[in-house]
Scaffold this motif. Structure first.
Motif, PDB file in Angstrom:
ATOM      1  N   PRO A  59      56.759  20.113  41.584  1.00  0.00           N
ATOM      2  CA  PRO A  59      57.446  21.386  41.319  1.00  0.00           C
ATOM      3  C   PRO A  59      58.368  21.337  40.115  1.00  0.00           C
ATOM      4  O   PRO A  59      58.597  22.355  39.464  1.00  0.00           O
ATOM      5  N   GLU A  60      58.889  20.148  39.797  1.00  0.00           N
ATOM      6  CA  GLU A  60      59.812  20.025  38.667  1.00  0.00           C
ATOM      7  C   GLU A  60      59.126  20.211  37.324  1.00  0.00           C
ATOM      8  O   GLU A  60      59.789  20.425  36.295  1.00  0.00           O
ATOM      9  N   ARG A  61      57.812  20.173  37.294  1.00  0.00           N
ATOM     10  CA  ARG A  61      57.084  20.313  36.023  1.00  0.00           C
ATOM     11  C   ARG A  61      56.732  21.762  35.708  1.00  0.00           C
ATOM     12  O   ARG A  61      56.085  22.031  34.701  1.00  0.00           O
ATOM     13  N   PHE A  62      57.140  22.686  36.560  1.00  0.00           N
ATOM     14  CA  PHE A  62      56.996  24.103  36.260  1.00  0.00           C
ATOM     15  C   PHE A  62      58.361  24.778  36.284  1.00  0.00           C
ATOM     16  O   PHE A  62      59.193  24.519  37.148  1.00  0.00           O
ATOM     17  N   ARG A  63      58.581  25.657  35.326  1.00  0.00           N
ATOM     18  CA  ARG A  63      59.797  26.458  35.313  1.00  0.00           C
ATOM     19  C   ARG A  63      59.432  27.867  34.871  1.00  0.00           C
ATOM     20  O   ARG A  63      58.791  28.054  33.835  1.00  0.00           O
TER      21      ARG A  63
ATOM     22  N   PRO B   8      47.329  32.967  36.399  1.00  0.00           N
ATOM     23  CA  PRO B   8      48.154  31.837  36.853  1.00  0.00           C
ATOM     24  C   PRO B   8      47.318  30.668  37.371  1.00  0.00           C
ATOM     25  O   PRO B   8      47.690  29.510  37.174  1.00  0.00           O
ATOM     26  N   ASP B   9      46.210  30.951  38.032  1.00  0.00           N
ATOM     27  CA  ASP B   9      45.333  29.874  38.507  1.00  0.00           C
ATOM     28  C   ASP B   9      44.779  29.073  37.345  1.00  0.00           C
ATOM     29  O   ASP B   9      44.736  27.841  37.384  1.00  0.00           O
ATOM     30  N   ALA B  10      44.326  29.788  36.296  1.00  0.00           N
ATOM     31  CA  ALA B  10      43.796  29.093  35.129  1.00  0.00           C
ATOM     32  C   ALA B  10      44.877  28.249  34.462  1.00  0.00           C
ATOM     33  O   ALA B  10      44.636  27.094  34.090  1.00  0.00           O
ATOM     34  N   ALA B  11      46.073  28.810  34.320  1.00  0.00           N
ATOM     35  CA  ALA B  11      47.165  28.064  33.686  1.00  0.00           C
ATOM     36  C   ALA B  11      47.525  26.814  34.478  1.00  0.00           C
ATOM     37  O   ALA B  11      47.961  25.806  33.903  1.00  0.00           O
ATOM     38  N   ALA B  12      47.344  26.853  35.799  1.00  0.00           N
ATOM     39  CA  ALA B  12      47.665  25.692  36.631  1.00  0.00           C
ATOM     40  C   ALA B  12      46.727  24.526  36.391  1.00  0.00           C
ATOM     41  O   ALA B  12      47.025  23.399  36.809  1.00  0.00           O
ATOM     42  N   LEU B  13      45.591  24.750  35.699  1.00  0.00           N
ATOM     43  CA  LEU B  13      44.741  23.627  35.304  1.00  0.00           C
ATOM     44  C   LEU B  13      45.485  22.671  34.380  1.00  0.00           C
ATOM     45  O   LEU B  13      45.056  21.538  34.173  1.00  0.00           O
ATOM     46  N   HIS B  14      46.588  23.125  33.821  1.00  0.00           N
ATOM     47  CA  HIS B  14      47.438  22.286  32.972  1.00  0.00           C
ATOM     48  C   HIS B  14      48.127  21.182  33.761  1.00  0.00           C
ATOM     49  O   HIS B  14      48.463  20.129  33.206  1.00  0.00           O
ATOM     50  N   ALA B  15      48.360  21.388  35.049  1.00  0.00           N
ATOM     51  CA  ALA B  15      49.055  20.389  35.867  1.00  0.00           C
ATOM     52  C   ALA B  15      48.285  19.061  35.838  1.00  0.00           C
ATOM     53  O   ALA B  15      47.050  19.056  35.870  1.00  0.00           O
ATOM     54  N   PRO B  16      48.994  17.944  35.744  1.00  0.00           N
ATOM     55  CA  PRO B  16      50.444  17.766  35.856  1.00  0.00           C
ATOM     56  C   PRO B  16      51.231  18.000  34.573  1.00  0.00           C
ATOM     57  O   PRO B  16      52.398  17.616  34.489  1.00  0.00           O
ATOM     58  N   GLY B  17      50.609  18.613  33.544  1.00  0.00           N
ATOM     59  CA  GLY B  17      51.355  18.942  32.343  1.00  0.00           C
ATOM     60  C   GLY B  17      52.531  19.854  32.653  1.00  0.00           C
ATOM     61  O   GLY B  17      52.495  20.647  33.599  1.00  0.00           O
ATOM     62  N   ALA B  18      53.577  19.770  31.848  1.00  0.00           N
ATOM     63  CA  ALA B  18      54.789  20.551  32.070  1.00  0.00           C
ATOM     64  C   ALA B  18      54.608  21.957  31.511  1.00  0.00           C
ATOM     65  O   ALA B  18      54.192  22.124  30.366  1.00  0.00           O
TER      66      ALA B  18
ATOM     67  N   ARG C 146      40.967  24.754  51.151  1.00  0.00           N
ATOM     68  CA  ARG C 146      39.970  23.688  51.033  1.00  0.00           C
ATOM     69  C   ARG C 146      40.325  22.667  49.962  1.00  0.00           C
ATOM     70  O   ARG C 146      39.734  21.598  49.924  1.00  0.00           O
ATOM     71  N   TRP C 147      41.287  23.000  49.094  1.00  0.00           N
ATOM     72  CA  TRP C 147      41.677  22.062  48.042  1.00  0.00           C
ATOM     73  C   TRP C 147      42.906  21.278  48.461  1.00  0.00           C
ATOM     74  O   TRP C 147      43.966  21.857  48.712  1.00  0.00           O
ATOM     75  N   ARG C 148      42.760  19.985  48.534  1.00  0.00           N
ATOM     76  CA  ARG C 148      43.877  19.115  48.907  1.00  0.00           C
ATOM     77  C   ARG C 148      44.327  18.222  47.755  1.00  0.00           C
ATOM     78  O   ARG C 148      45.465  17.761  47.738  1.00  0.00           O
ATOM     79  N   ASP C 149      43.439  18.003  46.809  1.00  0.00           N
ATOM     80  CA  ASP C 149      43.730  17.082  45.710  1.00  0.00           C
ATOM     81  C   ASP C 149      43.618  17.833  44.384  1.00  0.00           C
ATOM     82  O   ASP C 149      42.609  18.501  44.115  1.00  0.00           O
ATOM     83  N   LEU C 150      44.635  17.720  43.551  1.00  0.00           N
ATOM     84  CA  LEU C 150      44.685  18.445  42.289  1.00  0.00           C
ATOM     85  C   LEU C 150      43.520  18.077  41.378  1.00  0.00           C
ATOM     86  O   LEU C 150      42.848  18.956  40.817  1.00  0.00           O
TER      87      LEU C 150
ATOM     88  N   ALA D   9      44.534  25.692  29.977  1.00  0.00           N
ATOM     89  CA  ALA D   9      43.508  25.708  31.016  1.00  0.00           C
ATOM     90  C   ALA D   9      42.274  24.939  30.577  1.00  0.00           C
ATOM     91  O   ALA D   9      41.609  24.299  31.389  1.00  0.00           O
ATOM     92  N   ALA D  10      41.987  24.998  29.280  1.00  0.00           N
ATOM     93  CA  ALA D  10      40.745  24.419  28.764  1.00  0.00           C
ATOM     94  C   ALA D  10      40.870  22.968  28.346  1.00  0.00           C
ATOM     95  O   ALA D  10      39.891  22.218  28.405  1.00  0.00           O
ATOM     96  N   ASP D  11      42.058  22.541  27.907  1.00  0.00           N
ATOM     97  CA  ASP D  11      42.193  21.261  27.203  1.00  0.00           C
ATOM     98  C   ASP D  11      43.271  20.382  27.827  1.00  0.00           C
ATOM     99  O   ASP D  11      44.464  20.655  27.690  1.00  0.00           O
ATOM    100  N   PRO D  12      42.891  19.308  28.505  1.00  0.00           N
ATOM    101  CA  PRO D  12      43.876  18.436  29.159  1.00  0.00           C
ATOM    102  C   PRO D  12      44.698  17.596  28.183  1.00  0.00           C
ATOM    103  O   PRO D  12      45.630  16.907  28.612  1.00  0.00           O
ATOM    104  N   ARG D  13      44.393  17.644  26.904  1.00  0.00           N
ATOM    105  CA  ARG D  13      45.168  16.864  25.941  1.00  0.00           C
ATOM    106  C   ARG D  13      46.548  17.462  25.680  1.00  0.00           C
ATOM    107  O   ARG D  13      47.426  16.781  25.147  1.00  0.00           O
ATOM    108  N   ILE D  14      46.751  18.725  26.060  1.00  0.00           N
ATOM    109  CA  ILE D  14      48.064  19.353  25.921  1.00  0.00           C
ATOM    110  C   ILE D  14      48.938  18.889  27.084  1.00  0.00           C
ATOM    111  O   ILE D  14      48.573  19.054  28.242  1.00  0.00           O
ATOM    112  N   LYS D  15      50.094  18.347  26.774  1.00  0.00           N
ATOM    113  CA  LYS D  15      50.948  17.746  27.810  1.00  0.00           C
ATOM    114  C   LYS D  15      52.150  18.604  28.194  1.00  0.00           C
ATOM    115  O   LYS D  15      52.758  18.372  29.243  1.00  0.00           O
ATOM    116  N   ALA D  16      52.517  19.561  27.354  1.00  0.00           N
ATOM    117  CA  ALA D  16      53.626  20.460  27.675  1.00  0.00           C
ATOM    118  C   ALA D  16      53.373  21.777  26.969  1.00  0.00           C
ATOM    119  O   ALA D  16      52.810  21.805  25.868  1.00  0.00           O
TER     120      ALA D  16
END
Length: 439
Positions: A408-412, A364-374, A84-88, A320-327
């Motif tokens: 995909p390049e922003r995750f390793r 992992p789902d919570a950590a993905a809230l960081h996207a598009p952060g690296a 059901r989710w199409r947009d990040l 997951a909590a704070d979008p100010r973190i970029k990497a």
């Protein structure tokens, strides 16, 4: 890493507790799972599969089966992989408030500011000791490393210290001082090959290290406990903490043993007060971000965080909590919780659990809230704190999450044939990651 004692038949030494001989080293150690990232960005699969009944018997014997079944049928329903989710961004607007709500900690904050306690000049950087105003009940002690000879504003990284069952130390685990004991220096060399916060500052990053709740300057004052009211197995330790020379090996062992035992009561008290232990840690870490962004030396668009073990989990929760973190770099604490249920919860601290989160989001789902952060995740193949299925599953899921987001390049995700640690080779990879995405 946990301080929870193991039964005598499975008692681990400190070095073993850092991850000795996990027995399952991946043939692709040290390589990114970019191929996995490209495999699947479509609908989510069925609920997480429960690991097959093999190997050691379940730690909860007959109670394991119904609880494993519960994990399988209840979560995580809010994963971005759901069809059901199409947009990040749409998903994040719904999922992040759920994460914050389950943390159950949003106290009234004091006006933002800090008191400068001291300043120390070193060859490559200056160390400022500050107390960050947080709530009416407490401040947050922190150290800020400011590179010398660099023109700002500079990128910044919040360096998260670990747990390791060592409560006397906090920022000291990643930042050295002239007064360091031989025991502290040996611990730091074993887990980190040295003071990695300093190595990052020498590369031109502003680095902030705080003392987390229950560690260092914020630890339980064992010396103030009444031995007569304590459980029998720590009465002697409390008495030793009250009489031994502060800083001696006997004193530190007594403090660490008692703090480990008192995690249970501390967790109960936090829950009874209407909060969660991860919630307290996350809020405090977000408060350090608030403060860091007031510093004129820091570029607010280039802030990262990293840590080992509990520091890795704090990193995962903060992004997951704070979008100010970029990497970010998470080392030694990324798994799928369903895989932990059978034999791998006993090793971990109460600080790891967000009650009620799993039906919505796995780690992992919570950590993905960081996207598009690296996001870089480093797994230690000899780590005994997690089953290999959980380590592999978390990396594969994060790769799919980032692939579905179109980045995909922003995750390793990498595997290293080492025990539970953040030694020089892992640091080199992490520092290069920050230089790629923040510098």
């Amino acid at each position: 890493m946990s301080s929870t004692p193991l039964p005598p038949s499975t008692q681990l030494s400190r070095r073993e507790a850092l991850g000795v001989l996990g027995g399952l080293a991946l043939p692709l150690a040290g390589l990114p799972l970019s191929a996995v990232a490209a495999e699947n960005s479509g609908p989510a699969a069925s609920p997480p599969a429960i690991p097959p009944v093999t190997g050691n018997p379940p730690d909860l014997a007959n109670l394991h089966a119904p609880l494993a079944w519960l994990a399988g049928v209840r979560g995580p329903a809010l994963s971005f992989l759901d069809s059901r989710w199409r947009d990040l961004e749409t998903w994040k607007r719904e999922a992040r408030p759920v994460f914050h709500r389950q943390l159950s900690y949003a106290p009234p904050a004091e006006p933002l500011g800090a008191t400068l306690v001291s300043r120390e000049e070193r060859a490559a950087f200056t160390v400022e000791t500050v107390r960050i105003r947080a709530t009416a009940a407490y401040d947050i002690p922190a150290r800020v490393l400011l590179p010398r000879g660099r023109r700002g504003p500079l990128p910044a990284v919040i360096a998260m210290h670990d747990h390791s069952g060592r409560y006397v130390w906090a920022h000291e685990k990643v930042l050295s001082a002239a007064s360091d004991s031989e025991a502290l220096a040996a611990f730091r060399a074993d887990a980190y090959d040295g003071a990695w916060a300093e190595a990052l500052a020498a590369r031109g990053f502003v680095v902030l290290v705080s003392d987390a709740f229950y560690f260092g300057a914020r630890r339980l004052r064992v010396e103030e406990l009444d031995p007569a009211r304590a459980a029998g197995d720590v009465r002697a330790a409390i008495q030793t903490a009250r009489t031994a020379r502060p800083g001696s090996s006997e004193w530190m062992a007594a403090i660490d043993r008692t703090c480990g035992q008192y995690e249970h009561l501390t967790a109960k008290t936090i829950f009874a007060a209407g909060a969660t232990w991860p919630g307290l840690l996350v809020w405090d870490d977000m408060r350090t971000v608030d403060y860091l962004l007031t510093r004129p030396e820091v570029d607010p668009a280039r802030v990262g965080c990293a840590g080992l073990s509990l520091g890795g989990l704090r990193t995962a929760h903060l992004i997951a909590a704070d979008p100010r973190i970029k990497a970010a770099c998470v080392t030694g604490w990324m798994t799928e919780f369903a895989a932990q249920l059978r034999n791998h919860l006993r090793h971990h601290t109460w600080m790891a659990y967000v009650p009620g989160l799993y039906p919505a989001l796995d780690l992992p789902d919570a950590a993905a809230l960081h996207a598009p952060g690296a996001l870089l995740v480093q797994q230690c193949s000899q780590d005994r704190l997690y089953p290999m299925s959980g380590l592999q599953g978390a990396i594969a899921k994060l790769a799919r999450l980032y692939a579905k987001a179109g980045i995909p390049e922003r995750f390793r995700g990498t595997f290293h044939d080492v025990p539970h640690c953040f030694r020089a080779p892992l640091q080199a990879e992490a520092f290069a990651w920050f230089e790629r995405w923040l510098a």
